[in-house]
Design an enzyme around this catalytic site. Structure first.
Site, PDB file in Angstrom:
ATOM      1  N   GLY A   1       0.849  -1.366  -0.442  1.00 58.14           N
ATOM      2  CA  GLY A   1      -0.127  -0.414   0.322  1.00 58.14           C
ATOM      3  C   GLY A   1       0.566   1.239  -0.099  1.00 58.14           C
ATOM      4  N   GLY A   2       1.870   1.212  -0.762  1.00 60.16           N
ATOM      5  CA  GLY A   2       3.131   2.304  -0.404  1.00 60.16           C
ATOM      6  C   GLY A   2       2.288   3.601  -1.092  1.00 60.16           C
TER       7      GLY A   2
ATOM      8  N   TYR B   1     -14.966  -4.124   7.601  1.00 62.71           N
ATOM      9  CA  TYR B   1     -13.806  -3.312   8.026  1.00 62.71           C
ATOM     10  C   TYR B   1     -13.683  -3.493   8.774  1.00 62.71           C
ATOM     11  CZ  TYR B   1     -10.433   0.136   7.850  1.00 62.71           C
ATOM     12  OH  TYR B   1      -9.251   1.092   7.597  1.00 62.71           O
TER      13      TYR B   1
ATOM     14  N   PRO C   1      -4.026   3.649  14.014  1.00 55.78           N
ATOM     15  CA  PRO C   1      -4.561   5.078  13.978  1.00 55.78           C
ATOM     16  C   PRO C   1      -5.836   5.201  13.837  1.00 55.78           C
ATOM     17  CG  PRO C   1      -3.917   3.682  12.211  1.00 55.78           C
ATOM     18  CD  PRO C   1      -3.867   2.813  12.325  1.00 55.78           C
TER      19      PRO C   1
ATOM     20  N   ASN D   1      -8.595   8.877  12.821  1.00 50.93           N
ATOM     21  CA  ASN D   1      -8.863   9.356  11.143  1.00 50.93           C
ATOM     22  C   ASN D   1      -7.617  10.198  10.596  1.00 50.93           C
ATOM     23  OD1 ASN D   1     -10.114  10.023   9.406  1.00 50.93           O
ATOM     24  ND2 ASN D   1     -12.237  10.512   9.711  1.00 50.93           N
TER      25      ASN D   1
ATOM     26  N   HIS E   1     -12.431  10.037   3.370  1.00 57.10           N
ATOM     27  CA  HIS E   1     -12.575   9.948   4.432  1.00 57.10           C
ATOM     28  C   HIS E   1     -13.372  11.589   4.517  1.00 57.10           C
ATOM     29  CE1 HIS E   1     -10.710   6.868   5.506  1.00 57.10           C
ATOM     30  NE2 HIS E   1     -11.144   6.407   6.710  1.00 57.10           N
TER      31      HIS E   1
ATOM     32  N   ARG F   1     -13.777  14.093  16.658  1.00 58.42           N
ATOM     33  CA  ARG F   1     -12.759  12.575  15.961  1.00 58.42           C
ATOM     34  C   ARG F   1     -11.647  12.988  16.228  1.00 58.42           C
ATOM     35  NH1 ARG F   1     -16.699  10.773  14.980  1.00 58.42           N
ATOM     36  NH2 ARG F   1     -17.590   8.950  12.974  1.00 58.42           N
TER      37      ARG F   1
ATOM     38  N   ASP G   1     -24.335   9.858  10.646  1.00 53.34           N
ATOM     39  CA  ASP G   1     -23.318  10.598  11.605  1.00 53.34           C
ATOM     40  C   ASP G   1     -22.430   9.216  11.605  1.00 53.34           C
ATOM     41  OD1 ASP G   1     -23.882  13.311  11.944  1.00 53.34           O
ATOM     42  OD2 ASP G   1     -25.344  13.346  14.063  1.00 53.34           O
TER      43      ASP G   1
HETATM   44  P1  NAP Z   1      -5.167   4.238   0.842  1.00 55.63           P
HETATM   45  O1  NAP Z   1      -4.280   5.935   0.593  1.00 55.63           O
HETATM   46  O2  NAP Z   1      -6.462   3.864   0.624  1.00 55.63           O
HETATM   47  O3  NAP Z   1      -4.723   3.591  -0.339  1.00 55.63           O
HETATM   48  C1  NAP Z   1      -4.816   2.396  -0.282  1.00 55.63           C
HETATM   49  C2  NAP Z   1      -3.111   1.632  -0.297  1.00 55.63           C
HETATM   50  O4  NAP Z   1      -2.944   0.358  -0.403  1.00 55.63           O
HETATM   51  C3  NAP Z   1      -2.393   1.775  -2.077  1.00 55.63           C
HETATM   52  O5  NAP Z   1      -1.831   2.126  -2.378  1.00 55.63           O
HETATM   53  C4  NAP Z   1      -3.348   0.749  -3.137  1.00 55.63           C
HETATM   54  O6  NAP Z   1      -2.798   0.302  -4.060  1.00 55.63           O
HETATM   55  C5  NAP Z   1      -3.544  -0.352  -1.905  1.00 55.63           C
HETATM   56  N1  NAP Z   1      -4.119  -1.614  -2.458  1.00 55.63           N
HETATM   57  C6  NAP Z   1      -5.335  -1.606  -2.398  1.00 55.63           C
HETATM   58  N2  NAP Z   1      -5.558  -2.696  -2.887  1.00 55.63           N
HETATM   59  C7  NAP Z   1      -5.157  -3.433  -2.594  1.00 55.63           C
HETATM   60  C8  NAP Z   1      -4.451  -4.912  -3.457  1.00 55.63           C
HETATM   61  N3  NAP Z   1      -5.823  -5.255  -3.741  1.00 55.63           N
HETATM   62  N4  NAP Z   1      -3.176  -5.274  -3.529  1.00 55.63           N
HETATM   63  C9  NAP Z   1      -2.505  -4.725  -3.039  1.00 55.63           C
HETATM   64  N5  NAP Z   1      -2.702  -3.203  -3.068  1.00 55.63           N
HETATM   65  C10 NAP Z   1      -3.792  -2.905  -1.923  1.00 55.63           C
HETATM   66  O7  NAP Z   1      -5.491   4.600   2.322  1.00 55.63           O
HETATM   67  P2  NAP Z   1      -4.472   4.754   3.150  1.00 55.63           P
HETATM   68  O8  NAP Z   1      -5.253   6.060   3.998  1.00 55.63           O
HETATM   69  O9  NAP Z   1      -2.975   5.041   3.390  1.00 55.63           O
HETATM   70  O10 NAP Z   1      -4.863   3.504   4.513  1.00 55.63           O
HETATM   71  C11 NAP Z   1      -3.196   3.113   5.027  1.00 55.63           C
HETATM   72  C12 NAP Z   1      -3.779   1.723   6.098  1.00 55.63           C
HETATM   73  O11 NAP Z   1      -3.999   2.370   7.043  1.00 55.63           O
HETATM   74  C13 NAP Z   1      -4.692   0.647   5.396  1.00 55.63           C
HETATM   75  O12 NAP Z   1      -4.773  -0.347   5.939  1.00 55.63           O
HETATM   76  C14 NAP Z   1      -6.008   0.996   6.645  1.00 55.63           C
HETATM   77  O13 NAP Z   1      -6.934   0.386   6.579  1.00 55.63           O
HETATM   78  C15 NAP Z   1      -4.799   2.097   7.157  1.00 55.63           C
HETATM   79  N6  NAP Z   1      -6.147   3.981   7.607  1.00 55.63           N
HETATM   80  C16 NAP Z   1      -6.218   4.522   6.896  1.00 55.63           C
HETATM   81  C17 NAP Z   1      -6.952   5.256   8.141  1.00 55.63           C
HETATM   82  C18 NAP Z   1      -7.591   6.613   7.293  1.00 55.63           C
HETATM   83  O14 NAP Z   1      -8.208   7.219   7.709  1.00 55.63           O
HETATM   84  N7  NAP Z   1      -7.328   6.786   5.898  1.00 55.63           N
HETATM   85  C19 NAP Z   1      -7.074   5.187   9.145  1.00 55.63           C
HETATM   86  C20 NAP Z   1      -6.904   4.342  10.497  1.00 55.63           C
HETATM   87  C21 NAP Z   1      -6.382   3.095   8.920  1.00 55.63           C
HETATM   88  P3  NAP Z   1      -3.445   1.376  -5.034  1.00 55.63           P
HETATM   89  O15 NAP Z   1      -2.540   3.013  -5.343  1.00 55.63           O
HETATM   90  O16 NAP Z   1      -1.719   1.060  -6.296  1.00 55.63           O
HETATM   91  O17 NAP Z   1      -4.809   0.850  -5.752  1.00 55.63           O
HETATM   92  P1  GDP Z   2     -15.525   7.937   9.979  1.00 60.27           P
HETATM   93  O1  GDP Z   2     -14.290   8.086  10.737  1.00 60.27           O
HETATM   94  O2  GDP Z   2     -13.937   6.310  10.233  1.00 60.27           O
HETATM   95  O3  GDP Z   2     -16.609   7.979  10.919  1.00 60.27           O
HETATM   96  O4  GDP Z   2     -15.180   8.558   8.941  1.00 60.27           O
HETATM   97  P2  GDP Z   2     -14.830   9.296   8.230  1.00 60.27           P
HETATM   98  O5  GDP Z   2     -13.827  10.120   7.498  1.00 60.27           O
HETATM   99  O6  GDP Z   2     -15.916   9.007   7.027  1.00 60.27           O
HETATM  100  O7  GDP Z   2     -16.058  10.507   9.135  1.00 60.27           O
HETATM  101  C1  GDP Z   2     -17.069  10.637   8.769  1.00 60.27           C
HETATM  102  C2  GDP Z   2     -18.315  11.619   9.697  1.00 60.27           C
HETATM  103  O8  GDP Z   2     -17.647  12.650   9.016  1.00 60.27           O
HETATM  104  C3  GDP Z   2     -19.091  11.909   9.761  1.00 60.27           C
HETATM  105  O9  GDP Z   2     -20.021  11.825  10.814  1.00 60.27           O
HETATM  106  C4  GDP Z   2     -19.737  11.862   9.439  1.00 60.27           C
HETATM  107  O10 GDP Z   2     -21.382  11.667   8.484  1.00 60.27           O
HETATM  108  C5  GDP Z   2     -19.024  13.511   9.194  1.00 60.27           C
HETATM  109  N1  GDP Z   2     -19.013  13.596   6.859  1.00 60.27           N
HETATM  110  C6  GDP Z   2     -19.359  15.055   6.580  1.00 60.27           C
HETATM  111  N2  GDP Z   2     -18.996  15.047   5.359  1.00 60.27           N
HETATM  112  C7  GDP Z   2     -18.320  14.016   4.805  1.00 60.27           C
HETATM  113  C8  GDP Z   2     -18.293  13.786   4.442  1.00 60.27           C
HETATM  114  O11 GDP Z   2     -18.146  14.920   2.593  1.00 60.27           O
HETATM  115  N3  GDP Z   2     -17.407  12.595   3.716  1.00 60.27           N
HETATM  116  C9  GDP Z   2     -17.377  11.470   4.799  1.00 60.27           C
HETATM  117  N4  GDP Z   2     -16.738  10.483   4.388  1.00 60.27           N
HETATM  118  N5  GDP Z   2     -18.011  12.267   6.245  1.00 60.27           N
HETATM  119  C10 GDP Z   2     -18.581  13.282   6.330  1.00 60.27           C
END
Ligand code: NAP
Ligand code: GDP
Length: 329
Positions: free
Chosen positions: A10-11, A145, A172, A174, A188, A217, A279
């Site tokens: 996921g780099g 998830y 982590p 959000n 998100h 959050r 929400d």
């Molecule tokens: P992201 O920006 O959507 O990136 C996802 C990465 O996973 C991309 O490099 C993607 O590759 C790769 N990927 C997806 N499906 C794949 C598959 N089938 N095979 C190989 N690679 C695959 O996600 P992120 O936000 O960086 O998340 C990274 C980690 O943090 C995840 O495990 C996520 O659950 C965790 N996390 C994220 C958040 C958040 O708020 N974003 C919060 C808590 C935890 P491509 O670029 O080639 O598609």
């Molecule tokens: P969560 O932290 O996993 O719930 O994920 P999100 O980053 O999607 O945050 C969700 C919260 O933001 C909820 O309370 C949503 O109602 C609010 N929200 C408001 N506007 C947006 C939007 O445009 N996208 C998302 N994803 N959430 C939104």
């Protein structure tokens, strides 16, 4: 860790690109910088679809990693999670099982997988801490998830007990930052609202925030999170997960997030809430006590400063950023 080969699955995503940025920008040999002899590989899905065991095995045979930071996942915000529960469950179970087993087969010295505070129970005493992952059902909005991610913790313990593997996980809150997914619907809240606010400013159209704006959050800037992952890789050796987060007293309401985005984007108009939209979980405050006591302190980037960096990146990279509809395979 000299001669270490660190594979980041996921780099190419938000967190992977943040780790790349930190590894390349911190002084070599420093706590978060590249160490002499170390090589880093940031793999995308085009190098191997990790849902497929043979493609996963091939990736590991190609790079022969000694260390793995496993980020690859099907990821999305509240609305995408609500729409694709089974796909989130299956894809993430498959990806995680393949990466963990390939790591075991290729004798990886250390593997850190990425969970999320979404995995925690919905009904639980706050603040969340590392011991509460399995003590109740997750929030219904993202149970696919959440269950897939919880299983990683179960597998880590089983790999340790049966085979002595050094596997662990990070939790982590959000995350936001450059290289995020800025899709209008599937992302998100921060990247989604940055994109919506930008369009409202450009086109003089309404800026609508989903839900009531009341949920709370904790947000972590991706560059801060990257440093914490690098710390874990080098300095943490235990199967039990670590929450990677700002303090539990730093919860922000969605309304306050929208206000900060309006300021960062320079939007002059008003915005409204679409209270018919979900929400999600009201709050999920997580404690960073374990992290800070192990690390001996950490300076987080102030939220407004991190938001400015993110908006600036989005504006400069609008043409190439992820702004369209994500594909669900
Ligand atoms: P992201 O920006 O959507 O990136 C996802 C990465 O996973 C991309 O490099 C993607 O590759 C790769 N990927 C997806 N499906 C794949 C598959 N089938 N095979 C190989 N690679 C695959 O996600 P992120 O936000 O960086 O998340 C990274 C980690 O943090 C995840 O495990 C996520 O659950 C965790 N996390 C994220 C958040 C958040 O708020 N974003 C919060 C808590 C935890 P491509 O670029 O080639 O598609
Ligand atoms: P969560 O932290 O996993 O719930 O994920 P999100 O980053 O999607 O945050 C969700 C919260 O933001 C909820 O309370 C949503 O109602 C609010 N929200 C408001 N506007 C947006 C939007 O445009 N996208 C998302 N994803 N959430 C939104």
């Amino acid at each position: 860790m000299s001669k270490a080969v660190v594979l980041v699955t996921g780099g190419t995503g938000l967190v992977g690109q943040a780790i790349k940025h930190i590894i390349e920008s911190e002084p070599e040999g420093s706590r978060f910088g590249k160490q002499p002899g170390e090589s880093w590989i940031f793999a995308s899905s085009s190098e191997g679809d990790l849902r497929d065991p043979s493609q996963s095995r091939r990736l590991f045979e190609k790079y022969k990693p000694t260390h793995v930071i496993h980020l690859a996942a099907l990821v999305g915000g509240l609305f995408k999670n609500m729409k694709y529960k089974l796909t989130f469950l299956r894809d993430n179970i498959l990806i995680n099982d393949n990466v963990l087993h390939s790591s075991y087969e290729s004798k990886v010295e250390k593997l850190i997988s990425c969970l999320s505070t979404c995995v925690f129970p919905d009904k639980v005493e706050y603040p969340l801490d590392e011991r509460k992952i399995h003590s109740g059902a997750p929030h219904e909005s993202n149970f696919g998830y959440a269950h897939a991610k919880r299983l990683v913790d179960v597998q880590n313990h089983a790999y340790k007990e049966e085979f002595g593997c050094n596997f662990t996980s990070a939790i982590p809150t959000n995350v936001f930052g450059p290289h995020d997914n800025f899709d209008l619907e599937d992302s998100h809240v921060i990247p989604g609202l940055i994109h919506k606010c930008y369009l409202a400013k450009q086109n003089n159209t309404p800026f609508v925030v989903a839900g009531t704006g009341k949920p709370l959050r904790q947000f972590i800037f991706s560059w801060d999170l990257a440093k914490l992952f690098i710390w874990m890789l080098r300095e943490y050796d235990d199967v039990e997960p670590v929450i990677l987060s700002v303090g539990e007293d730093e919860e922000v309401s969605i309304r306050a997030v929208a206000d900060a985005i309006v300021k960062a984007v320079g939007f002059q108009g008003d915005y409204t809430f679409d209270t018919k939209r979900a929400d999600g979980q009201f709050r999920k405050p997580a404690s960073n006590k374990k992290l800070l006591s192990l690390m001996g302190g950490f300076e987080f980037t102030p939220f407004d400063q991190a938001l400015d960096i993110t908006v600036d990146w989005f504006l400069k990279n609008y043409e190439s950023a992820r702004t369209g509809n994500a594909n669900i395979a």
